[in-house]
Enzyme design. Structure first.
Site, short mmCIF file in Angstrom:
data_model
loop_
_atom_site.label_atom_id
_atom_site.label_comp_id
_atom_site.label_asym_id
_atom_site.label_seq_id
_atom_site.Cartn_x
_atom_site.Cartn_y
_atom_site.Cartn_z
N TYR A 298 11.65 -5.78 -6.65
CA TYR A 298 11.12 -7.02 -7.22
C TYR A 298 11.88 -7.54 -8.45
CZ TYR A 298 7.63 -6.19 -3.74
OH TYR A 298 7.01 -5.98 -2.53
N ASP A 441 9.26 0.22 6.69
CA ASP A 441 8.79 -1.16 6.58
C ASP A 441 8.94 -1.91 7.91
OD1 ASP A 441 7.81 -3.41 5.36
OD2 ASP A 441 9.35 -3.50 3.81
N CYS A 483 4.54 0.33 5.68
CA CYS A 483 4.54 -1.03 5.13
C CYS A 483 4.73 -1.99 6.30
CB CYS A 483 5.66 -1.17 4.11
SG CYS A 483 5.59 -2.69 3.14
N ASP A 502 3.30 -8.82 -0.43
CA ASP A 502 4.20 -8.51 -1.54
C ASP A 502 3.75 -9.24 -2.80
OD1 ASP A 502 5.64 -7.52 0.59
OD2 ASP A 502 7.55 -8.32 -0.11
#
Ligand code: 9PG
Length: 787
Positions: A298, A441, A483, A502
């Site tokens: 991030y 993910d 995820c 997210d």
């Protein structure tokens, strides 16, 4: 008619009428009568829909005992006659003395000599316009007091309660977004009073404080969907998606266990009892501790480099006494292309193995992101192995959603080489690159609708077997974080699970930097969307896995206000899941580092979400804590409005007993006594902000009354002794700390001493005394004398 019962309810099976009924003994609880089941399937070119109806042939076998993980089940089986194409169905009903649930499942047997294709196995259809069937929620139906708790399909999918007057939140992003977050067999319609939920859902009567829960105990065989129409005469439908899987001659197919229960909305909640049973059914084994660490995504996104990982590793190592993080997790951006996991970008010149060594050498644990089931259209994999991709009827690779500036594709895991490739990737990451923590993910990409190499598998079976194969490839010693994953598909196979969208440096979602048309998108990255699911899926934590709430962002240069950062930090801290910081640590100012520091060590307990079933997003949280200072409550009141919120503290709003409390608001450093029967006017909560309170039951003797050392405002105290005119306490957080704590003493403070040194004190009205402390790591013993 046949009736059986357990301590909680009566089940009436009436094959002559073609229906069954669920009747709780407590007549205030919701009940369902005239429930039908049905099957939609296809013979070569003929769609057929059969439904349980009066007058059909049947046999009923009662009370076989079936041992199960949930205990001995008493099973009654309703066997149908033959349906077109040689299909036979049997409904197995099971009761367990200890459980308030009815369990049932449908087994299909193809006794014909031709294959059949199964589209939908409907386990429950009740209410609506059928006069012989009723969904009773207790008392007269009113949409004003009816709420529907909808669980989204996968990690990122919006989850929360809707008022029956509302309608479901739909994405307007079509093929960009929906293949990712919406189950292909769950309808996606917008109409007031119409709701769907994946895997399980709840209909609540918020006036009677009762609810009906229905769904599935596992998701090994089919994706389960619940559909509710909540106006006029309410109706419910629960089905297992057949995905048009082929049922060959002589073969059987059976659904996962469906569950149906009515109960009190609160304490012990219906939801929690269900979650515990599903955990048992899926053999969940919880890890001992909750991970904390740093994640590259991030701040750096796909621009992450080996150097930025090392710089942050060094910063974590240098700050360890102040900010004790354990993991360094490298996210997306190291691989040349999603799908090409064995080749690295020039910014990772030596790959990822040397980084794992370096992280370990610094005393930390390496973590790596992988997306083993999704493929970028520009990857080598796609061109070298076109037959590994899932394709549609026309032979085109199916769309797995718009990510990394492209419409992506999914692997067909029923191609053994494709599954072997995915397993090889995770095994290499574990064994050769030496990563014991893997974030797996975009897992939904193995369960897209398409033409599978093996047409006898449902999408849920393909994904479950794929996940089981990944788990088997790395063994039980590897920490797996799921995820982008459909919940039931990974239940029991992952240690931790992302439970929301997210986070991002924006409060509201934006799509390619355009905000306005997308601000109501519920599944795409944004702080608000992330926080919503952190709260609405909080009950899953430590029941199904460790919840991963996604990262904490504390740096000052996002577009989040300080109040919004406080809200994110509070939601993460009070729900008990993983704590991952995702800022560029070398550039982080000390006051911002402190926002992360006060969350450590993690509380580990999950707050009760007081208004989970009747507010969206929820706004009220409560955790009851205990330490050497006795017991107290940590409470949060969120303000989702775009304007400041005036509010009064009233213990009953948090379901606290009435009484006198000493309050301290953590982020705003506001102290107040609250007296029994007198709601206390609090400072307004800023837009998108939160009031995070410690509420200490008032005591006649000296008491702890707040601190800025840790969000719990009390877990830092490990011993507490009061003598005449003296308090002695020990503070320990397993890390360095600097700040103050407040005491309310019986008389005026004279002196506070630690290790022979006098501490700085400030005195306020009513003998409230603030004592300033500082520790480099070691526990501090502090003696306070008062007159
Ligand atoms: C890496 C990221 C991070 C993040 C994951 C996942 O386009 N999309 O809608 C979209 C949704 C989620 C997403 C990326 C794109 O994020 O949740 O933590 O690992 O992948 O690419």
């Amino acid at each position: 008619m046949h009736a059986c019962e357990n301590p909680h309810f009566v089940l009436q099976i009436d094959p002559e009428k073609g229906s069954f009924a669920y009747l709780p003994h407590d007549d205030r609880l919701p009940r369902l009568t005239g429930i039908r089941w049905g099957i939609t399937y296809q013979q070569f070119d003929k769609k057929t829909r059969i439904s349980s109806q009066p007058g059909q042939p049947y046999t009923l076998d009662v009370h076989q005992v079936l041992p199960s993980r949930l205990g001995n089940l008493s099973v009654s089986t309703w066997r149908s006659g033959e349906y077109p194409g040689g299909l036979w169905a049997q409904v197995e009903f099971a009761l367990c003395a200890a459980l308030p649930y009815l369990l049932w499942r449908i087994r299909l047997i193809n006794r014909g000599d031709q294959p059949l294709w199964i589209d939908q196995i409907e386990l429950l259809r009740a209410g609506g316009q059928n006069p012989n069937s009723q969904v009773s929620l207790g008392g007269q139906f009113s949409p004003h007091q009816t709420w529907f708790y909808a669980n989204g399909w996968q990690s990122w999918s919006y989850t929360g309660a809707y008022s029956a007057l509302d309608s479901i939140r739909r994405s307007k992003l079509g093929g960009f977004q929906k293949p990712m977050v919406i189950n292909a067999s769950t309808p996606d319609w917008k109409q007031p009073g119409y709701f769907t939920s994946d895997f399980f859902g709840l209909v609540a009567n918020t006036r009677q404080r009762t609810a009906l829960l229905t769904g599935f105990l596992s998701q090994h065989e089919h994706f389960g969907t619940l559909e509710a129409l909540l106006y006029d005469r309410p109706s419910l439908r629960l089905w297992a998606g057949g995905d048009h899987a082929r049922l060959d001659s002589g073969r059987e197919m059976c659904t996962d266990w469906a569950v149906l229960a009515a109960g009190a909305l609160e304490d012990p909640t219906l939801l929690e009892t269900y979650l515990d049973s599903a955990a048992v059914e899926n053999q969940v084994q919880l890890p001992e501790s909750v991970p904390s660490g740093w994640c590259s995504w991030y701040h750096f996104y796909t621009n992450v480099t080996a150097k930025s990982v090392i710089d942050n590793l060094d910063a974590v190592a240098a700050n360890r006494s102040r900010l004790p993080l354990e993991f360094i997790q490298i996210d997306d951006g190291f691989e040349t292309q999603v799908g090409d996991w064995y080749t690295f970008k020039p910014t990772f010149p030596d790959g990822v193995a040397p980084l794992a060594d370096r992280i370990r050498a610094a005393g930390l644990t390496p973590g790596l992101w992988l997306a083993p089931f999704i493929v970028h259209p520009k990857s080598q994999l796609e061109h070298q192995h076109p037959n590994w991709l899932l394709r549609d009827q026309r032979g085109k690779p199916v769309n797995a959603g718009f990510v990394w500036n492209a419409f992506t594709h999914g692997l067909d895991l029923t191609v053994p080489e494709a599954l072997g490739y995915a397993c090889g990737v995770v095994k290499t990451a574990k064994e050769e690159w030496k990563y014991p923590y893997l974030k797996l993910d975009f897992l939904y990409a193995a369960a897209l609708p398409g033409v599978y190499n093996d047409p006898t598998q449902t999408r849920a079976q393909v994904l479950r077997k794929g996940m089981q194969a990944l788990r088997d490839a790395v063994g039980t010693g590897t920490f797996l974080l799921g995820c982008g994953a459909p919940l039931g598909s990974v239940l029991g196979l992952v240690d931790a699970m992302r439970i929301g969208a997210d986070v991002s440096g924006d409060w509201l979602p934006a799509f390619y930097n355009i905000r306005f048309p997308f601000k109501n998108e519920a599944h795409i990255p944004s702080a608000r969307n992330s926080i919503n699911n952190i709260l609405t899926r909080a009950p899953l934590h430590r029941r199904w896995w460790i919840n991963d709430p996604d990262c904490l962002l504390v740096r000052p240069d996002t577009r989040l206000t300080l109040a919004e950062v406080h809200t994110l930090a509070t939601a993460i801290a009070l729900t008990g899941g993983s704590l991952l910081v995702s800022d560029d640590l070398p550039a982080l100012p000390a006051d911002r580092l402190r926002l992360a520091q006060v969350l450590l060590p993690v509380i580990g307990k999950t707050a009760e979400i007081i208004d989970l079933f009747e507010s969206t997003p929820p706004a009220l949280l409560r955790i009851d804590l205990q330490s050497a200072i006795g017991s107290w409550h940590v409470l949060a009141r969120f303000n989702w409005n775009d304007q400041p919120l005036a509010w009064t503290f009233n213990p009953a709003d948090f379901r606290l007993p009435d009484g006198d409390y000493t309050l301290h608001a953590f982020w705003d450093d506001f102290s107040a006594p609250s007296r029994e029967g007198e709601p206390f006017t609090m400072p307004a909560i800023l837009a998108h902000g939160v009031s995070l309170l410690a509420a200490y039951p008032a005591r006649p003797a000296a008491c702890y009354a707040g601190s800025n050392l840790h969000v719990s405002q009390g877990l830092e105290v490990i011993t507490w002794q009061t003598k005449k005119n003296q308090v002695e306490l020990v503070l320990d957080l397993g890390r360095a700390f600097e700040g103050w704590f407040d005491l309310i003493l019986e008389s005026e403070a004279v002196q506070a001493v630690c290790l022979g040194e006098t501490l700085h004190c400030e005195k306020f009205a009513n003998h409230r005394t603030r004592i300033y402390v500082r520790s480099n790591r070691e526990p501090l013993t502090i003696t306070i004398r008062h007159s």
